[in-house]
Design an enzyme around this catalytic site. Sequence first.
Site, PDB file in Angstrom:
ATOM      1  N   LEU A   1      -6.261 -30.103 -35.058  1.00  0.00           N
ATOM      2  CA  LEU A   1      -6.313 -30.703 -33.708  1.00  0.00           C
ATOM      3  C   LEU A   1      -6.736 -29.665 -32.667  1.00  0.00           C
ATOM      4  CD1 LEU A   1      -2.926 -32.709 -33.682  1.00  0.00           C
ATOM      5  CD2 LEU A   1      -5.225 -33.635 -33.975  1.00  0.00           C
TER       6      LEU A   1
ATOM      7  N   LYS B   1       4.380 -21.410 -33.249  1.00  0.00           N
ATOM      8  CA  LYS B   1       3.343 -22.162 -32.515  1.00  0.00           C
ATOM      9  C   LYS B   1       3.645 -22.136 -31.014  1.00  0.00           C
ATOM     10  CE  LYS B   1       2.506 -25.118 -36.498  1.00  0.00           C
ATOM     11  NZ  LYS B   1       2.906 -26.288 -37.240  1.00  0.00           N
TER      12      LYS B   1
ATOM     13  N   GLY C   1      -1.515 -30.161 -43.369  1.00  0.00           N
ATOM     14  CA  GLY C   1      -2.207 -30.508 -44.618  1.00  0.00           C
ATOM     15  C   GLY C   1      -3.377 -29.553 -44.824  1.00  0.00           C
TER      16      GLY C   1
HETATM   17  N1  NDP Z   1      -0.781 -26.225 -44.722  1.00  0.00           N
HETATM   18  C1  NDP Z   1      -0.884 -26.489 -43.441  1.00  0.00           C
HETATM   19  O1  NDP Z   1      -0.788 -27.643 -43.001  1.00  0.00           O
HETATM   20  C2  NDP Z   1      -1.154 -25.396 -42.476  1.00  0.00           C
HETATM   21  C3  NDP Z   1      -1.088 -24.077 -42.856  1.00  0.00           C
HETATM   22  N2  NDP Z   1      -1.345 -23.089 -41.941  1.00  0.00           N
HETATM   23  C4  NDP Z   1      -1.264 -21.704 -42.354  1.00  0.00           C
HETATM   24  O2  NDP Z   1      -2.205 -21.434 -43.385  1.00  0.00           O
HETATM   25  C5  NDP Z   1      -1.779 -20.278 -44.094  1.00  0.00           C
HETATM   26  C6  NDP Z   1      -1.952 -20.513 -45.574  1.00  0.00           C
HETATM   27  O3  NDP Z   1      -1.082 -21.511 -46.008  1.00  0.00           O
HETATM   28  P1  NDP Z   1      -1.084 -21.943 -47.550  1.00  0.00           P
HETATM   29  O4  NDP Z   1      -2.472 -21.937 -48.060  1.00  0.00           O
HETATM   30  O5  NDP Z   1      -0.290 -23.164 -47.645  1.00  0.00           O
HETATM   31  O6  NDP Z   1      -0.268 -20.733 -48.207  1.00  0.00           O
HETATM   32  P2  NDP Z   1      -0.227 -20.307 -49.754  1.00  0.00           P
HETATM   33  O7  NDP Z   1       1.071 -19.655 -50.000  1.00  0.00           O
HETATM   34  O8  NDP Z   1      -0.653 -21.465 -50.596  1.00  0.00           O
HETATM   35  O9  NDP Z   1      -1.388 -19.208 -49.852  1.00  0.00           O
HETATM   36  C7  NDP Z   1      -1.282 -17.954 -49.268  1.00  0.00           C
HETATM   37  C8  NDP Z   1      -2.338 -17.063 -49.894  1.00  0.00           C
HETATM   38  O10 NDP Z   1      -2.302 -15.810 -49.220  1.00  0.00           O
HETATM   39  C9  NDP Z   1      -2.333 -14.779 -50.208  1.00  0.00           C
HETATM   40  N3  NDP Z   1      -1.775 -13.552 -49.638  1.00  0.00           N
HETATM   41  C10 NDP Z   1      -0.483 -13.193 -49.476  1.00  0.00           C
HETATM   42  N4  NDP Z   1      -0.405 -11.987 -48.887  1.00  0.00           N
HETATM   43  C11 NDP Z   1      -1.677 -11.582 -48.679  1.00  0.00           C
HETATM   44  C12 NDP Z   1      -2.260 -10.417 -48.122  1.00  0.00           C
HETATM   45  N5  NDP Z   1      -1.514  -9.415 -47.649  1.00  0.00           N
HETATM   46  N6  NDP Z   1      -3.628 -10.342 -48.051  1.00  0.00           N
HETATM   47  C13 NDP Z   1      -4.401 -11.346 -48.525  1.00  0.00           C
HETATM   48  N7  NDP Z   1      -3.895 -12.467 -49.074  1.00  0.00           N
HETATM   49  C14 NDP Z   1      -2.554 -12.577 -49.148  1.00  0.00           C
HETATM   50  C15 NDP Z   1      -1.554 -15.337 -51.375  1.00  0.00           C
HETATM   51  O11 NDP Z   1      -1.851 -14.599 -52.538  1.00  0.00           O
HETATM   52  P3  NDP Z   1      -1.296 -15.000 -54.000  1.00  0.00           P
HETATM   53  O12 NDP Z   1      -2.154 -16.157 -54.414  1.00  0.00           O
HETATM   54  O13 NDP Z   1      -1.524 -13.785 -54.788  1.00  0.00           O
HETATM   55  O14 NDP Z   1       0.144 -15.359 -53.812  1.00  0.00           O
HETATM   56  C16 NDP Z   1      -2.105 -16.761 -51.376  1.00  0.00           C
HETATM   57  O15 NDP Z   1      -3.332 -16.802 -52.054  1.00  0.00           O
HETATM   58  C17 NDP Z   1      -0.314 -20.037 -43.677  1.00  0.00           C
HETATM   59  O16 NDP Z   1      -0.284 -18.948 -42.795  1.00  0.00           O
HETATM   60  C18 NDP Z   1       0.080 -21.306 -42.962  1.00  0.00           C
HETATM   61  O17 NDP Z   1       1.020 -21.109 -41.937  1.00  0.00           O
HETATM   62  C19 NDP Z   1      -1.660 -23.357 -40.647  1.00  0.00           C
HETATM   63  C20 NDP Z   1      -1.747 -24.642 -40.209  1.00  0.00           C
HETATM   64  C21 NDP Z   1      -1.457 -25.764 -41.084  1.00  0.00           C
HETATM   65  N1  LIG Z   2       4.028 -26.058 -42.083  1.00  0.00           N
HETATM   66  C1  LIG Z   2       3.278 -26.416 -40.929  1.00  0.00           C
HETATM   67  C2  LIG Z   2       1.820 -26.421 -41.266  1.00  0.00           C
HETATM   68  C3  LIG Z   2       0.983 -26.244 -40.086  1.00  0.00           C
HETATM   69  O1  LIG Z   2       1.113 -25.300 -39.322  1.00  0.00           O
HETATM   70  C4  LIG Z   2       3.672 -27.783 -40.428  1.00  0.00           C
HETATM   71  O2  LIG Z   2       4.412 -28.458 -41.135  1.00  0.00           O
HETATM   72  O3  LIG Z   2       3.263 -28.172 -39.323  1.00  0.00           O
END
Ligand code: NDP
Ligand SMILES: N[C@@H](CC=O)C(=O)O
Length: 376
Positions: free
Chosen positions: A170, A239, A356
């Site tokens: 958004l 946030k 999501g």
């Molecule tokens: N899902 C949502 O709706 C939303 C998510 N976000 C943000 O998006 C981000 C990712 O979320 P999500 O994908 O669910 O998280 P995940 O836990 O699925 O993925 C995180 C990834 O980051 C990697 N990682 C951890 N530490 C490091 C580092 N120091 N350097 C590089 N990579 C690293 C992990 O590695 P490994 O695979 O080795 O564990 C993994 O691949 C979060 O910060 C979350 O707050 C923001 C808005 C909405």
């Molecule tokens: N975990 C967060 C993902 C987006 O920031 C949420 O539920 O809103």
Amino acid sequence: MKSIPIILLGCGGVGRQLLDHIISSRSLHSKQGIVIRVVGVSDSSSLLVSDDIMLSGMRDEFLAEICRAKSAGSPLKSLLNHGHCQLFRGQDALENIVSIASSLGRSTGLAVVDCSASAETIGILEQVSSLGCCVVLANKKPLTCAIEDFEKLVSHFRRIRFESTVGAGLPVIASVTRVISSGDPISRIVGSLSGTLGYVMSELEEGKAFSEIVRAAKSLGYTEPDPRDDLSGMDVARKGLILSRLLGWRINLSDIKIESLYPSEFGPDSMSTDDFLAKGLSQLDEKLKERVVTASSKGNVLRYVCVIEDLRCNVGLRELPKDSALGRLRGSDNLVEIYSRCYKNSPLVIHGAGAGNDTTAAGVLADIIDLQDLFA
Ligand SMILES: NC(=O)C1=CN([C@@H]2O[C@H](COP(=O)(O)OP(=O)(O)OC[C@H]3O[C@@H](n4cnc5c(N)ncnc54)[C@H](OP(=O)(O)O)[C@@H]3O)[C@@H](O)[C@H]2O)C=CC1
Ligand SMILES: N[C@@H](CC=O)C(=O)O
């Protein structure tokens, strides 16, 4: 064709979805005269770098292979022999990113894209932005560390985008930024900023158990890697902090009043995420059910609300009338109301899916494309 090199930090739910969006948008981008070249991808233990960062990037088949391997739980290092790339770890990985940033940063607008959930990326993000690179974040932590780190990152305001950190895809950050830049002072921001807590509250109204709902929210990709980040209110506080800092307030997480949905004995210092999900959560079912029933007996619903006003940011559960704007919210939708001089009696309202992997990664991709106007 305008070539946009990127390095992706984090290859979890959001990072993989971003790679998927990049692959499936190839023909659209080509019509727009753009090609995104993924030159590096990292996870928590290593960094894969394409052999030819100057001209090509990782092939789409290899990016798809990365997504398959990571979703099956394999580390990036297991893919070393599959693509034309090299693997770096620890300090070597960081030095490599800096070296790529030095070669490509100023000339091409290399974007370093943080889709990790780690606070440790802050150092590398600061270094690459000082080398002229663009920075795009889904990760809120680098923006919610010390105020000095936030100020350093946003001092390169034209080269940083973090739309997905608040409200996923958004346009919350863009709207706040536009109102501020027009000289229209924002006096209040109020909203439901958590997809997870929105989903939890509206599913509780349907009579489902809290523990089941939280597990479903995790499998739908709404929660943080540890859902306690959502349930403690910390994710909403982050946030709120990002929005407050955008208003120019020099505040920290410790200045925010945060209501947690679980007691401290269920926290990360006392039990692992797996134990919390398997055993801890169900012990909270009754308490949450009672709160929902009490609110309902008064014609109200529970919503987890963030209020930013008068130099204060508070986040917590509120009982609200069922037919209020926040009370009508369903599922993972977010709703944000922005009040300012222009939007005094009729606030600027942003409403839609707020969590999501799909919508978050789409927001990240839009940010990457948006920044490239600087490097025409
Ligand atoms: N899902 C949502 O709706 C939303 C998510 N976000 C943000 O998006 C981000 C990712 O979320 P999500 O994908 O669910 O998280 P995940 O836990 O699925 O993925 C995180 C990834 O980051 C990697 N990682 C951890 N530490 C490091 C580092 N120091 N350097 C590089 N990579 C690293 C992990 O590695 P490994 O695979 O080795 O564990 C993994 O691949 C979060 O910060 C979350 O707050 C923001 C808005 C909405
Ligand atoms: N975990 C967060 C993902 C987006 O920031 C949420 O539920 O809103």
